[in-house]
Write an enzyme that holds these catalytic residues in place. Structure first.
Site: not given
Length: 340
Positions: A156-158, A160-161
């Site tokens: 999910f981090y990737a 969002t970026k």
């Protein structure tokens, strides 16, 4: 220039702010100073920035607020007219996104939306922001190029970026806001984040505790020293993004557009096996690591490798600090800071 740096108390934001102050720019730092990791090191970084400003005669003002607070962001932009905005604040960490995705929504999506809106209404000449090599996700072709599609993030981090990159494009297209996104590759160095591998490895080796080595040590990473990241960030920020005059709407290349929008990798262009990274650390510490070999973690990618030809073409710079040099500088700082 007067420059806003968000995430100024963070690892990369601190170093970028320090470099800007040293070259004579006035900087407004914006950071909530949360407890994702020990805030004591964030407060120590802020004290160092006050010292840097005093030593150079540059002005440093710090705003302690949350980027998800739209009123606080707007108040900042009403009080200052910025020549550049360098947006480095974010909820970082691959594994934390598996357990607390809402933190990433607040920081990386809501916070970034507030920055985009503020830059738009203030007619900021150029917004530069942090992305990540994690956007390459399931890609296996090496080296990673900005011209590859990035549609399969693995955490999910990737996601969002990557969303930040797309959000920036929308604002660049609709409002002609020049934006530059920078995909950082495994940044390390002095004043780093305590939750990152080099920090954890150093602490455990010195304390005689085992270190957890995932994927049985078979990772390769394009480890990039912090000073190289800072140089790339500042050069990219100084040069305002321009539209690509050759783009005709039919080109599927995801790295080009008719909008004043661009994406660059910032990596060392020299991947190193994780076990070699650990060996460099052992040599600097004069002590062998006890390694607990573990399988690949959910969301991790086995390898990263940055193609930096676009960065070099645009700003005449490519990172190049060897891992052994960078690790030695980190260890020297760690021993001084923690007095070990």
């Amino acid at each position: 220039m007067k420059i806003l740096v968000t995430g100024a108390a963070g690892f990369i934001g601190f170093h970028v702010t320090q470099a800007l102050l040293r070259r004579g720019d006035d900087v407004v730092g914006f950071d909530v100073v949360n407890t994702y990791y020990d805030p004591a090191i964030k407060e120590a970084r802020l004290r160092e920035l006050e010292k840097a400003a005093a030593a150079t005669g540059s002005r440093f003002q710090f705003i302690r607020a949350n980027l998800a607070d739209g009123q606080a962001v707007n108040a900042c932009f009403q009080a200052h007219r910025f020549d550049r905005v360098i947006h480095l604040a974010a909820q970082a960490g691959v594994r934390y996104s598996l357990v607390n995705p809402h933190a990433y929504v607040e920081s990386n999506l809501t916070g970034f939306t507030n920055i985009l809106e503020a830059c738009r209404h203030a007619a900021v000449p150029h917004l530069t922001y942090a992305s990540t090599s994690s956007v390459y996700g399931a890609n296996t072709a090496m080296p990673f190029s900005e011209h590859m599609a990035t549609v399969h993030p693995l955490q999910f981090y990737a996601a969002t970026k990557r969303a930040n990159e797309l959000m920036a494009h929308a604002y660049s297209h609709l409002f002609r806001l020049p934006t530059t996104g920078l995909r950082f590759f495994t940044v390390y160095g002095p004043w780093g984040r305590p939750d990152m591998a080099l920090f954890l490895f150093t602490k455990n080796i010195l304390e005689g505790k085992p270190i957890q080595v995932f994927n049985y040590g078979n990772h390769t990473r394009d480890f990039t020293y912090i000073d190289d990241i800072v140089e790339g960030v500042i050069r990219a920020s100084d040069q305002i993004a321009q539209p690509n005059p050759d783009w005709d709407g039919r080109d599927p290349d995801p790295a080009t557009s008719h909008a004043p929008w661009r994406i660059f990798n910032i990596g060392n262009n020299a991947p190193v096996k994780l076990t070699e990274y650990i060996a460099a650390l052992e040599e600097c510490l004069g002590k062998k690591a006890q390694m607990e070999l573990l399988p690949l973690q959910a969301g991790d990618v086995p390898d990263t490798f940055a193609d930096v030809s676009e960065l070099e073409r645009a700003v005449a710079y490519r990172p190049g600090t060897p891992v052994r040099v960078g690790v030695a500088r980190f260890v020297e700082w760690y021993r001084q800071y923690y007095r070990v």
